[in-house]
Enzyme design. Structure first.
Site, PDB file in Angstrom:
ATOM      1  N   ASP A  39      30.886  50.185  47.059  1.00 18.82           N
ATOM      2  CA  ASP A  39      30.441  49.612  45.962  1.00 18.82           C
ATOM      3  C   ASP A  39      29.716  50.291  45.018  1.00 18.82           C
ATOM      4  O   ASP A  39      28.886  51.055  45.338  1.00 18.82           O
ATOM      5  CB  ASP A  39      30.014  48.208  46.206  1.00 18.82           C
ATOM      6  CG  ASP A  39      29.927  47.164  44.847  1.00 18.82           C
ATOM      7  OD1 ASP A  39      30.703  46.104  44.977  1.00 18.82           O
ATOM      8  OD2 ASP A  39      29.301  47.540  43.736  1.00 18.82           O
ATOM      9  N   ILE A  40      30.102  50.387  43.681  1.00 18.40           N
ATOM     10  CA  ILE A  40      29.466  51.211  42.733  1.00 18.40           C
ATOM     11  C   ILE A  40      27.987  50.762  42.290  1.00 18.40           C
ATOM     12  O   ILE A  40      27.245  51.678  41.793  1.00 18.40           O
ATOM     13  CB  ILE A  40      30.303  51.282  41.445  1.00 18.40           C
ATOM     14  CG1 ILE A  40      30.085  52.589  40.675  1.00 18.40           C
ATOM     15  CG2 ILE A  40      30.172  50.092  40.579  1.00 18.40           C
ATOM     16  CD1 ILE A  40      31.146  52.820  39.376  1.00 18.40           C
ATOM     17  N   ASN A  97      34.115  36.313  47.101  1.00 21.54           N
ATOM     18  CA  ASN A  97      33.993  35.590  45.847  1.00 21.54           C
ATOM     19  C   ASN A  97      35.278  35.290  45.226  1.00 21.54           C
ATOM     20  O   ASN A  97      36.179  35.920  45.066  1.00 21.54           O
ATOM     21  CB  ASN A  97      33.102  36.101  44.747  1.00 21.54           C
ATOM     22  CG  ASN A  97      31.592  36.545  45.304  1.00 21.54           C
ATOM     23  OD1 ASN A  97      31.111  35.902  46.059  1.00 21.54           O
ATOM     24  ND2 ASN A  97      31.335  37.913  44.783  1.00 21.54           N
ATOM     25  N   GLU A 105      34.382  38.656  39.766  1.00 24.95           N
ATOM     26  CA  GLU A 105      34.275  39.440  38.653  1.00 24.95           C
ATOM     27  C   GLU A 105      35.631  40.249  38.544  1.00 24.95           C
ATOM     28  O   GLU A 105      36.241  40.375  37.247  1.00 24.95           O
ATOM     29  CB  GLU A 105      33.220  40.336  38.320  1.00 24.95           C
ATOM     30  CG  GLU A 105      31.815  39.722  38.457  1.00 24.95           C
ATOM     31  CD  GLU A 105      31.542  39.035  37.151  1.00 24.95           C
ATOM     32  OE1 GLU A 105      32.095  39.388  36.111  1.00 24.95           O
ATOM     33  OE2 GLU A 105      30.441  38.461  36.831  1.00 24.95           O
ATOM     34  N   VAL A 106      36.113  40.665  39.490  1.00 24.95           N
ATOM     35  CA  VAL A 106      37.307  41.596  39.373  1.00 24.95           C
ATOM     36  C   VAL A 106      38.552  40.753  40.287  1.00 24.95           C
ATOM     37  O   VAL A 106      38.523  40.346  41.017  1.00 24.95           O
ATOM     38  CB  VAL A 106      36.889  42.808  40.266  1.00 24.95           C
ATOM     39  CG1 VAL A 106      38.196  43.776  40.334  1.00 24.95           C
ATOM     40  CG2 VAL A 106      35.801  43.693  39.905  1.00 24.95           C
ATOM     41  N   HIS A 110      39.105  41.160  46.840  1.00 21.89           N
ATOM     42  CA  HIS A 110      38.228  41.962  47.716  1.00 21.89           C
ATOM     43  C   HIS A 110      37.345  41.283  48.624  1.00 21.89           C
ATOM     44  O   HIS A 110      36.890  40.334  48.217  1.00 21.89           O
ATOM     45  CB  HIS A 110      37.493  43.143  46.726  1.00 21.89           C
ATOM     46  CG  HIS A 110      36.711  42.512  45.381  1.00 21.89           C
ATOM     47  ND1 HIS A 110      37.473  41.876  44.424  1.00 21.89           N
ATOM     48  CD2 HIS A 110      35.408  41.799  45.291  1.00 21.89           C
ATOM     49  CE1 HIS A 110      36.593  41.126  43.556  1.00 21.89           C
ATOM     50  NE2 HIS A 110      35.333  41.241  44.202  1.00 21.89           N
ATOM     51  N   HIS A 112      33.690  41.810  50.357  1.00 17.59           N
ATOM     52  CA  HIS A 112      32.587  42.757  50.538  1.00 17.59           C
ATOM     53  C   HIS A 112      31.991  42.877  51.879  1.00 17.59           C
ATOM     54  O   HIS A 112      31.889  41.624  52.811  1.00 17.59           O
ATOM     55  CB  HIS A 112      31.159  42.128  49.691  1.00 17.59           C
ATOM     56  CG  HIS A 112      31.474  41.837  48.130  1.00 17.59           C
ATOM     57  ND1 HIS A 112      31.071  42.809  47.204  1.00 17.59           N
ATOM     58  CD2 HIS A 112      32.282  41.093  47.525  1.00 17.59           C
ATOM     59  CE1 HIS A 112      31.384  42.380  46.165  1.00 17.59           C
ATOM     60  NE2 HIS A 112      32.184  41.239  46.053  1.00 17.59           N
TER      61      HIS A 112
HETATM   62  P1  AMP Z   1      32.790  40.256  42.713  1.00 15.56           P
HETATM   63  O1  AMP Z   1      31.642  39.921  41.993  1.00 15.56           O
HETATM   64  O2  AMP Z   1      33.000  39.599  43.860  1.00 15.56           O
HETATM   65  O3  AMP Z   1      34.263  40.307  41.924  1.00 15.56           O
HETATM   66  O4  AMP Z   1      32.600  41.848  42.833  1.00 15.56           O
HETATM   67  C1  AMP Z   1      33.053  43.065  42.150  1.00 15.56           C
HETATM   68  C2  AMP Z   1      32.312  44.232  42.681  1.00 15.56           C
HETATM   69  O5  AMP Z   1      33.067  45.271  42.241  1.00 15.56           O
HETATM   70  C3  AMP Z   1      30.759  44.287  42.239  1.00 15.56           C
HETATM   71  O6  AMP Z   1      30.090  44.406  43.399  1.00 15.56           O
HETATM   72  C4  AMP Z   1      30.564  45.578  41.520  1.00 15.56           C
HETATM   73  O7  AMP Z   1      29.679  46.435  41.773  1.00 15.56           O
HETATM   74  C5  AMP Z   1      31.923  46.260  42.201  1.00 15.56           C
HETATM   75  N1  AMP Z   1      32.726  47.414  41.239  1.00 15.56           N
HETATM   76  C6  AMP Z   1      33.172  47.170  40.046  1.00 15.56           C
HETATM   77  N2  AMP Z   1      33.587  48.268  39.427  1.00 15.56           N
HETATM   78  C7  AMP Z   1      33.641  49.240  40.492  1.00 15.56           C
HETATM   79  C8  AMP Z   1      34.038  50.534  40.650  1.00 15.56           C
HETATM   80  N3  AMP Z   1      34.646  51.199  39.931  1.00 15.56           N
HETATM   81  N4  AMP Z   1      33.985  50.958  41.785  1.00 15.56           N
HETATM   82  C9  AMP Z   1      33.427  50.398  42.931  1.00 15.56           C
HETATM   83  N5  AMP Z   1      32.847  49.214  42.689  1.00 15.56           N
HETATM   84  C10 AMP Z   1      32.900  48.404  41.609  1.00 15.56           C
END
Ligand code: AMP
Length: 126
Positions: A39-40, A97, A105-106, A110, A112
């Site tokens: 994770d970034i 999530n 968010e994405v 995914h 974690h």
């Molecule tokens: P979520 O809130 O479960 O959708 O988590 C999205 C996760 O993606 C967060 O923990 C971010 O820090 C992570 N994230 C977003 N962009 C990147 C990226 N380019 N590389 C790695 N992790 C990312």
């Protein structure tokens, strides 16, 4: 801004672009069904994301539409990544999530993996 877990798949989401190699990542595992990377913005000493290779928005989408091989491959990859990173003993947290209330968010499924310290209460107290 959290996403809608039932929205259509967006081929330009950030994890789709990572899967295509259009954006860089720090990978830890790659196979036919799954890709894992750091994770970034880590929330624990070790914070790894595992994503399926297929076009699935959320856990809801994946559990409803993925075929058995994709589901088995993804779940086995998550366990493999945890073992390979020495997370099984002393333990770790696995989190997905989903949608608005989950704070997703994405819009590409995914999970974690958090480890490297005691993770505390399951949910933050208000
Ligand atoms: P979520 O809130 O479960 O959708 O988590 C999205 C996760 O993606 C967060 O923990 C971010 O820090 C992570 N994230 C977003 N962009 C990147 C990226 N380019 N590389 C790695 N992790 C990312």
């Amino acid at each position: 801004m959290p996403i809608d877990a039932t929205q259509a798949y967006d081929d330009n989401n950030i994890f789709a672009r990572i899967l295509r190699g259009d954006l860089p990542s720090n990978p830890v595992y790659d196979d036919e069904y799954a890709f894992a990377f750091h994770d970034i913005n880590p929330q624990a000493p070790l914070h790894i994301l595992v994503i399926p290779k297929g076009r699935y928005v959320s856990w809801d989408d994946f559990s409803a539409k993925a075929n058995d091989a994709e589901i088995a491959g993804f779940i086995r990859a998550v366990g493999h990544v945890a073992r390979e990173n020495n997370l099984v003993e002393p333990g770790y947290r696995l989190l997905a999530n989903i949608g608005q209330h989950g704070g997703q968010e994405v819009p590409h499924l995914h999970v974690h993996l958090f480890g490297g310290q005691f993770m505390g209460p399951m949910l933050a107290r208000a």
